[in-house]
Design a protein around this motif. Structure first.
Motif, PDB file in Angstrom:
ATOM      1  N   UNK A 170       0.847  -1.190   0.000  1.00 21.86           N
ATOM      2  CA  UNK A 170       0.000   0.000   0.000  1.00 21.86           C
ATOM      3  C   UNK A 170       0.881   1.238   0.000  1.00 21.86           C
ATOM      4  N   UNK A 171       0.580   2.176  -0.887  1.00 23.39           N
ATOM      5  CA  UNK A 171       1.320   3.433  -0.952  1.00 23.39           C
ATOM      6  C   UNK A 171       0.324   4.577  -0.919  1.00 23.39           C
ATOM      7  N   UNK A 172       0.628   5.626  -0.167  1.00 23.64           N
ATOM      8  CA  UNK A 172      -0.282   6.757  -0.096  1.00 23.64           C
ATOM      9  C   UNK A 172       0.230   7.854   0.791  1.00 23.64           C
ATOM     10  N   UNK A 173      -0.623   8.854   1.014  1.00 25.24           N
ATOM     11  CA  UNK A 173      -0.272   9.979   1.874  1.00 25.24           C
ATOM     12  C   UNK A 173      -1.363  10.255   2.904  1.00 25.24           C
ATOM     13  N   UNK A 174      -2.461   9.531   2.831  1.00 28.38           N
ATOM     14  CA  UNK A 174      -3.592   9.785   3.725  1.00 28.38           C
ATOM     15  C   UNK A 174      -3.737   8.672   4.754  1.00 28.38           C
ATOM     16  N   UNK A 175      -4.500   8.956   5.790  1.00 24.61           N
ATOM     17  CA  UNK A 175      -4.764   7.963   6.825  1.00 24.61           C
ATOM     18  C   UNK A 175      -5.417   6.719   6.230  1.00 24.61           C
ATOM     19  N   UNK A 176      -5.027   5.567   6.768  1.00 23.51           N
ATOM     20  CA  UNK A 176      -5.731   4.331   6.432  1.00 23.51           C
ATOM     21  C   UNK A 176      -6.687   4.053   7.589  1.00 23.51           C
ATOM     22  N   UNK A 177      -7.978   3.922   7.339  1.00 22.89           N
ATOM     23  CA  UNK A 177      -8.960   3.852   8.430  1.00 22.89           C
ATOM     24  C   UNK A 177      -8.778   2.619   9.309  1.00 22.89           C
ATOM     25  N   UNK A 178      -9.282   2.721  10.530  1.00 18.89           N
ATOM     26  CA  UNK A 178      -9.225   1.594  11.463  1.00 18.89           C
ATOM     27  C   UNK A 178      -9.983   0.396  10.895  1.00 18.89           C
ATOM     28  N   UNK A 179      -9.408  -0.775  11.069  1.00 15.76           N
ATOM     29  CA  UNK A 179     -10.026  -1.996  10.577  1.00 15.76           C
ATOM     30  C   UNK A 179      -9.457  -3.169  11.373  1.00 15.76           C
TER      31      UNK A 179
END
Length: 255
Positions: free
Chosen positions: A15-24
């Motif tokens: 996974x690549x990104x700049x934003x929060x990854x939601x709780x799961x």
């Protein structure tokens, strides 16, 4: 006796990104998160763990978690199922040479491929990952032993620095070899036991020089040095100053 099976990989991805990854959470699988690039704060329930490249976190089934990044980041996340306790560390760093990252990279690429022997390669990666993570667990345990030993010895140094202390005697008292004791100090402090003891003695000597009018010979003997010349050599090495210069200076701390 049958050989214990390696964990089964039930998902592998990046996974690549700049934003929060939601709780799961994942109800029936352990999740291994390995940060490849950037930095993130991994939320684990109410706990927050800072992650840097080369660090990993292992989350038990049903653990609620999410990612909060500091800019762009990339991570591997692998779900594994096992009939037995994994024996992997919950938190840690990759081994020298980053072999875990190499296995995860191959595993993720193979997961999305349609290559010949895909399933066999994934099983092989799972076995290699199991071996490497268990090696991390052993190293973490050794590191904890090293920290405990160093803390014990440093406490001994601080209590008895005025006495004649020999590293060989201390190591025998701990039922370890002299070389093992030196290795533990290198792992934990990147210093030798003698240099730590010298610093403790110098700290006390500097205090006496600054806050008493004791003769230098008494300062030396009262700080664990065998003579004023012995103290003088240690002071010149640490400060490039004599005991008299220390007494007249603003020096307060040992470097």
């Amino acid at each position: 006796m049958s050989r214990r099976k390696a964990p089964k990989v039930v998902y592998a991805g990046g996974y690549e990104g700049t934003t929060d990854f939601p709780d799961h959470r994942h109800a029936h699988a352990w999740e291994l998160i390995y940060l490849g690039e950037g930095s993130i704060r991994e939320r684990i329930g109410k706990e927050v763990r800072e992650m840097e490249p080369g660090t990993f976190i292992l989350l038990p089934p049903s653990t609620v978690h999410g990612d909060s990044p500091n800019g762009r980041y990339f991570l591997y996340h692998v779900l594994v199922a096992s009939e037995h306790p994994l024996g992997w560390p919950r938190f840690g760093n990759d081994l020298e040479g980053e072999p875990i990252r190499a296995v995860l990279d191959l595993l993720v690429r193979e997961w999305y491929s349609n290559g010949i022997q895909r399933e066999a390669v994934i099983r092989h990666c799972a076995s290699m990952l199991d071996v490497l993570m268990k090696r991390c667990a052993v190293q973490a345990e050794e590191s904890q032993v090293a920290r405990n030993v160093v803390a014990t010895v440093c406490g001994h140094f601080r209590r008895d620095f005025r006495s004649s202390l020999k590293v060989e005697t201390i190591s025998r008292g701990l039922n370890i070899s002299r070389s093992t004791l030196f290795s533990y100090f290198r792992i934990v402090l990147d210093r030798t036991p003698q240099s730590v003891l010298d610093s403790i003695r110098l700290e006390h000597a500097v205090y006496l020089l600054k806050h008493s009018e004791l003769p230098i010979e008494q300062v030396a003997l009262g700080s664990g040095f065998c003579s004023s010349s012995h103290l003088g050599r240690k002071l010149r090495r640490a400060f490039q100053m004599t005991a008299r210069q220390i007494r007249e200076s603003c020096v307060e701390q040992v470097p």
